[in-house]
Design an enzyme around this catalytic site. Sequence first.
Site, PDB file in Angstrom:
ATOM      1  N   CYS A 111     -17.967  -2.894 -17.241  1.00  0.00           N
ATOM      2  CA  CYS A 111     -18.095  -2.649 -15.802  1.00  0.00           C
ATOM      3  C   CYS A 111     -19.255  -3.464 -15.219  1.00  0.00           C
ATOM      4  CB  CYS A 111     -18.323  -1.164 -15.548  1.00  0.00           C
ATOM      5  SG  CYS A 111     -18.570  -0.760 -13.795  1.00  0.00           S
ATOM      6  N   GLU A 148       0.826  -1.209   0.000  1.00  0.00           N
ATOM      7  CA  GLU A 148       0.000   0.000   0.000  1.00  0.00           C
ATOM      8  C   GLU A 148       0.861   1.260   0.000  1.00  0.00           C
ATOM      9  OE1 GLU A 148      -3.491   0.499  -0.098  1.00  0.00           O
ATOM     10  OE2 GLU A 148      -3.247  -1.541  -0.857  1.00  0.00           O
ATOM     11  N   CYS A 191     -24.425   3.388 -12.527  1.00  0.00           N
ATOM     12  CA  CYS A 191     -23.428   4.463 -12.572  1.00  0.00           C
ATOM     13  C   CYS A 191     -24.021   5.770 -13.091  1.00  0.00           C
ATOM     14  CB  CYS A 191     -22.252   4.045 -13.451  1.00  0.00           C
ATOM     15  SG  CYS A 191     -20.948   5.303 -13.557  1.00  0.00           S
ATOM     16  N   CYS A 212     -12.388   1.206 -14.580  1.00  0.00           N
ATOM     17  CA  CYS A 212     -12.781   2.598 -14.319  1.00  0.00           C
ATOM     18  C   CYS A 212     -11.536   3.475 -14.235  1.00  0.00           C
ATOM     19  CB  CYS A 212     -13.600   2.670 -13.024  1.00  0.00           C
ATOM     20  SG  CYS A 212     -14.492   4.233 -12.801  1.00  0.00           S
ATOM     21  N   CYS A 216     -16.247   1.246 -19.804  1.00  0.00           N
ATOM     22  CA  CYS A 216     -17.542   1.238 -19.110  1.00  0.00           C
ATOM     23  C   CYS A 216     -18.404   0.033 -19.468  1.00  0.00           C
ATOM     24  CB  CYS A 216     -18.306   2.529 -19.405  1.00  0.00           C
ATOM     25  SG  CYS A 216     -17.502   4.012 -18.757  1.00  0.00           S
TER      26      CYS A 216
END
Length: 355
Positions: A201, A37, A207, A191, A198
Amino acid sequence: MPPEQFQKQLLAWFDIHGRKDLPWQQNISPYRVWLSEIMLQQTQVVSVIAYFNRFVTRFPTVQALAEAGLDEVLQHWAGLGYYARARNLHKTAQLIAGNNGEFPQTVEELSALPGIGRSTAGAILSIACGQSQSILDGNVKRVLTRFHGVRGWPGETKVATRLWRISSEYTPQKRCGDYTQAMMDLGATLCTRSKPRCTSCPVIDGCEAYKLNLTSQLPEPKPRKTLPVKQVFFLVLQDRQHRLLLERRPPAGIWGGLWSLPEFADRQQLRDWCLQQDYQLSEPTELPVHRHGFSHYQLEYIPILATLQNPINYVMEANSAVWYKPSDIHSLGLPAPVKRLLQHNYLEDHDDKND
């Protein structure tokens, strides 16, 4: 779309299409999740993989990282940039090692450690510990901003507060680690910032940005500012033994703790410094201007190449400046632009001479 439906469709997509072979997804532990991270902040996955593998090979546990010297940690970090991340990583490792190597188990305790924010703490606890904790890294911000049609720059307090609330509402109680990774994957692979895919997705039917044709406009960018330019001069100084003078930078600030070239605000300051050190130089060569971008300003640096004519054998200022052989410089933690500069103008030629 209700949160339960969002979770169901996202996890179904993740089970088939999610990334499951990244190095930090193997032998999952709080240490490996934390390290990944921190490395992934401001850095693309494809760039992080090699650094992560090298880092965990040398520092396989938080104890090993805590016991290492900062110089070696910075050396393994060199090239990733944002070196405060590495210094904080080292500090936090020492704190955790002092706690018998046990990571705190709450967001509040984790967030109190150097370099760990709320989102990183949530990722550690959800992925490595199975807790239901929300995150809001760059990928998740983009997904939630578009899905809910959130206007405004996500860095603004009001907008960020709303996104955190949405993130918390949509985080499930079960399979929270998979959900966290799925949100990251959705933002990283579909995304995306530009040219989002899209039609692939899994939550396109809910959305708002897609419905309103706003995917190219959301998230809204940070209001642009003209970055100031800071000009400095780097002295690339070698002695008759072809050694190069390097200085350790202060622990705080840009390139903190790394080794770099002596830096000056202007040519006169460089000349005055050489007089103070009793350095007699050959006719210096001024190289073309280079530029390196930071988040808050542009650094314009002009390298000055010179050779020391009189023998100087002492080390200055208690080890803050040292004459290094070219063969030794490769093992130091150097800022990326300084390393490139030396490789192009100094190290390769002089390595050949010393073979």
